[in-house]
Design a protein around this motif. Structure first.
Motif, PDB file in Angstrom:
ATOM      1  N   PHE A 229     -19.672  44.138 -34.838  1.00 19.47           N
ATOM      2  CA  PHE A 229     -20.316  43.685 -35.819  1.00 19.47           C
ATOM      3  C   PHE A 229     -21.360  42.984 -34.759  1.00 19.47           C
ATOM      4  O   PHE A 229     -22.673  43.448 -35.185  1.00 19.47           O
ATOM      5  CB  PHE A 229     -20.036  43.178 -36.300  1.00 19.47           C
ATOM      6  CG  PHE A 229     -21.126  42.518 -37.859  1.00 19.47           C
ATOM      7  CD1 PHE A 229     -21.805  43.543 -38.839  1.00 19.47           C
ATOM      8  CD2 PHE A 229     -21.514  42.035 -38.277  1.00 19.47           C
ATOM      9  CE1 PHE A 229     -22.512  43.524 -39.851  1.00 19.47           C
ATOM     10  CE2 PHE A 229     -22.635  40.930 -39.090  1.00 19.47           C
ATOM     11  CZ  PHE A 229     -23.034  41.422 -39.587  1.00 19.47           C
ATOM     12  N   GLU A 233     -24.864  45.813 -36.276  1.00 21.40           N
ATOM     13  CA  GLU A 233     -25.596  45.063 -37.646  1.00 21.40           C
ATOM     14  C   GLU A 233     -25.907  46.387 -38.821  1.00 21.40           C
ATOM     15  O   GLU A 233     -25.235  46.178 -39.640  1.00 21.40           O
ATOM     16  CB  GLU A 233     -26.427  44.263 -37.809  1.00 21.40           C
ATOM     17  CG  GLU A 233     -26.434  42.903 -36.931  1.00 21.40           C
ATOM     18  CD  GLU A 233     -27.486  41.764 -37.689  1.00 21.40           C
ATOM     19  OE1 GLU A 233     -28.026  41.445 -38.699  1.00 21.40           O
ATOM     20  OE2 GLU A 233     -27.500  40.320 -36.934  1.00 21.40           O
ATOM     21  N   ILE A 235     -24.251  49.298 -39.364  1.00 25.39           N
ATOM     22  CA  ILE A 235     -23.332  49.627 -39.531  1.00 25.39           C
ATOM     23  C   ILE A 235     -23.293  50.620 -41.131  1.00 25.39           C
ATOM     24  O   ILE A 235     -23.048  49.291 -42.338  1.00 25.39           O
ATOM     25  CB  ILE A 235     -21.695  49.548 -39.574  1.00 25.39           C
ATOM     26  CG1 ILE A 235     -21.913  49.306 -38.210  1.00 25.39           C
ATOM     27  CG2 ILE A 235     -20.714  50.622 -39.213  1.00 25.39           C
ATOM     28  CD1 ILE A 235     -20.825  47.995 -37.221  1.00 25.39           C
ATOM     29  N   ILE A 312     -23.743  54.482 -36.681  1.00 28.65           N
ATOM     30  CA  ILE A 312     -23.879  53.317 -36.022  1.00 28.65           C
ATOM     31  C   ILE A 312     -25.059  53.373 -35.388  1.00 28.65           C
ATOM     32  O   ILE A 312     -25.580  54.126 -35.254  1.00 28.65           O
ATOM     33  CB  ILE A 312     -23.385  53.533 -35.058  1.00 28.65           C
ATOM     34  CG1 ILE A 312     -21.386  53.018 -35.657  1.00 28.65           C
ATOM     35  CG2 ILE A 312     -23.049  51.530 -34.745  1.00 28.65           C
ATOM     36  CD1 ILE A 312     -19.929  52.761 -35.130  1.00 28.65           C
ATOM     37  N   ARG A 348     -15.869  46.873 -38.561  1.00 30.58           N
ATOM     38  CA  ARG A 348     -17.071  46.417 -37.854  1.00 30.58           C
ATOM     39  C   ARG A 348     -16.272  45.090 -36.966  1.00 30.58           C
ATOM     40  O   ARG A 348     -16.858  44.026 -36.613  1.00 30.58           O
ATOM     41  CB  ARG A 348     -17.663  45.352 -38.982  1.00 30.58           C
ATOM     42  CG  ARG A 348     -18.612  46.013 -39.528  1.00 30.58           C
ATOM     43  CD  ARG A 348     -19.223  45.592 -41.144  1.00 30.58           C
ATOM     44  NE  ARG A 348     -20.435  46.287 -41.339  1.00 30.58           N
ATOM     45  CZ  ARG A 348     -20.108  46.914 -42.758  1.00 30.58           C
ATOM     46  NH1 ARG A 348     -18.782  47.028 -43.041  1.00 30.58           N
ATOM     47  NH2 ARG A 348     -21.208  47.478 -43.203  1.00 30.58           N
TER      48      ARG A 348
END
Length: 593
Positions: A229, A233, A235, A312, A348
């Motif tokens: 993560f 960020e 995702i 992603i 994450r």
């Protein structure tokens, strides 16, 4: 290897629809081969097993990636062979699976036996085993249709024998076709091995570059562990739309639901949805998150994400390659009783080792992407080669395309005509004090006469003393001696003229054979047996090289002779000199060609 497209040309005698190509025939498989079965020694008797005899099962065939099979998982002893239905099959036998994987086959590279799951094909003299291998590879569906059985399907010996095949009558054309297809197989095999090698190299490079074990020149920055993560960020977990919005007309976006929508690490289109739930954009990493977890691809177009995948986004391809490297390790992280899966929260929190310098990330990604591009280019070549082979098989195995220098029409003599030819050669070559022809000498003379006549020599095999015909030895000679009295033989099988030789000469003159035989006699009458052996061997070698579209030279002829098991010893004989071989090559082109 041959340049495949360069050696093909359209035949002027292209067969009309519904007609056979000139020089081809339709025959039942049973007329071309001897079909035998196999057997299994009793497994409880240890002395039957782990011997020197290869013992093949259908699994050995399906695992084997080559046309030839050289080894088997299990072996048996001579006792195991004699005490079972297994048979010792000669090298060159086609091992054809007749149960379960019906139609799968290999050619035995050495003596071998099989279990009862086979119909083993020992080829007759008039069919090339490699050519037959390729023809039968197109008949698998035919075999399945003929198979019967309640417990499992099996094709019987009689059913297999009844399969009709279209083949060239001339065995040399069969060899030429088989060689073209073998060259293609060799090229395909070399590409497959090269791709496997490149993939292994890339795997090693990922192991070193994505763990920091090896650094690219110019980079010395620190590496550290970070959670996913913190690296990306963006995702997006998938959410499946309602099936009532699915369509095949292109309304909305392609739907990516799982592994079925991924091929060769790229998204593919199977279905569209007009209800867009979650979306990925072209270039995103696509990761499967259930059944199975962790398969990696790139989005090659904007798409809707079903619940079996996530997307992603990343500034470079470092993450993409890292996920490929991590692909085998997902089992330790996934959870679920019905399906292996991973949720967004767990995804994450995954940690990975990564360089702090984005430039180093990009450099590593570029190296690995270049490797991928090379592998992809080779894979495209492989696909193209397989398509070309498939098309070439369709053309060559139906006679629609004929090979250059393979004549579909050659003189074909009957046994009666062979009796006349044998008689006049005996007459012409027993003049001038020579009272008889030795067995091997007349074989060479008849062979050279046929070459001079531009007649087929398909009845001849390669023997250690040159081209040899069993038909001439065991059929024509007795008939010419006993039925017609054209010739006579002594206890040593030497041949001299018979009481009806003049009848044979008259028939030869009427058929136009005698003049050619006289010309041949005038050219080679006084050659020694050793000189005839060199000439006949070289002529056969040159003919085969021409059919294969290979350059004819002293070196290529010697290499060809050395490649024939029963001939290779000749190169060590004192009369098989370079000078004698070269002289015979010239004589072929001067007189026989």
């Amino acid at each position: 290897m041959s340049a495949i497209p360069a050696i093909l040309e359209e035949s002027a005698a292209m067969h009309e629809k519904g007609k056979l190509p000139e020089g081809w025939e339709v025959v039942n498989l049973g007329n071309l081969v001897t079909i035998t079965g196999g057997g299994t020694p009793r497994t409880s008797v240890s002395k039957y097993w782990n011997g020197e005899i290869l013992w093949c099962t259908p699994t050995d065939i399906t695992k084997n990636k080559s046309k030839y099979i050289k080894s088997t998982e299990k072996t048996i002893t001579s006792d195991g062979l004699s005490e079972s239905a297994a048979m010792l099959l000669p090298e060159g036998t086609i091992l054809l699976c007749s149960r379960a994987t019906i139609g799968e086959m290999c050619i035995a590279a050495k003596q071998i036996s099989t279990n009862q799951g086979f119909k083993n094909l020992v080829c007759n003299d008039n069919i090339s085993n490699e050519f037959l291998f390729y023809v039968l590879s197109t008949k698998k569906q035919n075999m399945l249709e003929l198979a019967i059985g309640s417990t499992f399907l099996e094709i019987s010996k009689n059913a297999l024998s009844s399969i009709k095949l279209m083949i060239p009558i001339e065995k040399q054309e069969q060899h030429a076709i088989a060689e073209v297809l073998s060259d293609m197989d060799g090229y395909i095999d070399s590409l497959e091995k090269l791709i496997a090698k490149k993939k292994a190299i890339k795997q090693g490079a990922m192991q070193e570059l994505l763990t920091g074990k090896r650094r690219l020149p110019g980079f010395t920055g620190e590496w550290g562990e970070q959670i996913l993560f913190c690296i990306s960020e963006n995702i997006t977990m998938g959410q499946s739309p309602s099936s009532k919005y699915y369509n095949s007309e292109g309304n909305g976006l392609p739907l990516i639901q799982g592994n079925a929508d991924i091929d060769n690490r790229k998204t593919i289109i199977r279905i569209y949805t007009s209800q867009i739930t979650k979306e990925a954009v072209k270039g995103d990493i696509i990761l499967t998150v259930r059944a199975p977890v962790g398969k990696v691809a790139k989005a090659t177009f904007n798409c809707c994400l079903g619940r079996g995948v996530c997307a992603i986004s990343s500034n470079n391809d470092y993450l993409y390659h890292w996920f490929i490297y991590f692909e085998p390790k997902w089992n330790s992280l996934s959870s679920g009783s019905t399906f292996d899966s991973i949720n967004g929260e767990a995804l994450r929190k995954i940690t990975l080792n990564i360089p702090s310098d984005e430039a180093e990330q990009s450099a590593i990604a570029a190296v690995l992407s270049d490797m991928d591009a090379e592998i992809e280019a080779l894979a495209a070549k492989l696909d193209k080669a397989k398509l070309i082979k498939q098309g070439t098989m369709q053309e060559l195995l139906t006679g629609k395309i004929r090979l250059v220098n393979v004549s579909p029409i050659q003189k074909e003599f009957t046994i009666s005509e062979y009796m006349i030819i044998l008689a006049i050669i005996t007459r012409l070559f027993t003049d001038n004090g020579m009272k008889f022809l030795k067995h091997m000498r007349y074989q060479k003379l008849v062979y050279l006469y046929l070459v001079y006549q531009k007649a087929t020599t398909r009845i001849f095999e390669k023997w250690d003393y040159g081209p040899f015909s069993k038909e001439l030895a065991y059929t024509v000679v007795p008939k010419a001696e006993n039925e017609k009295s054209y010739i006579a033989t002594d206890n040593d099988k030497n041949i001299c003229v018979g009481e009806n030789i003049n009848e044979a000469v008259e028939n030869a003159i009427n058929k136009g054979y005698y003049k050619d035989a006289e010309q041949l006699a005038g050219r080679i009458r006084y050659k020694k047996d050793t000189e005839l052996e060199v000439l006949a061997t070289v002529v056969e070698s040159v003919k085969d090289l021409e059919i294969s579209q290979k350059a004819v030279s002293l070196q290529s002829v010697k290499e060809y002779i050395g490649s024939i098991p029963v001939w290779k010893h000749k190169l060590g004989l004192e009369y098989f000199t370079d000078l004698a071989i070269d002289k015979s090559i010239k004589e072929y082109y001067d007189f026989f060609k």
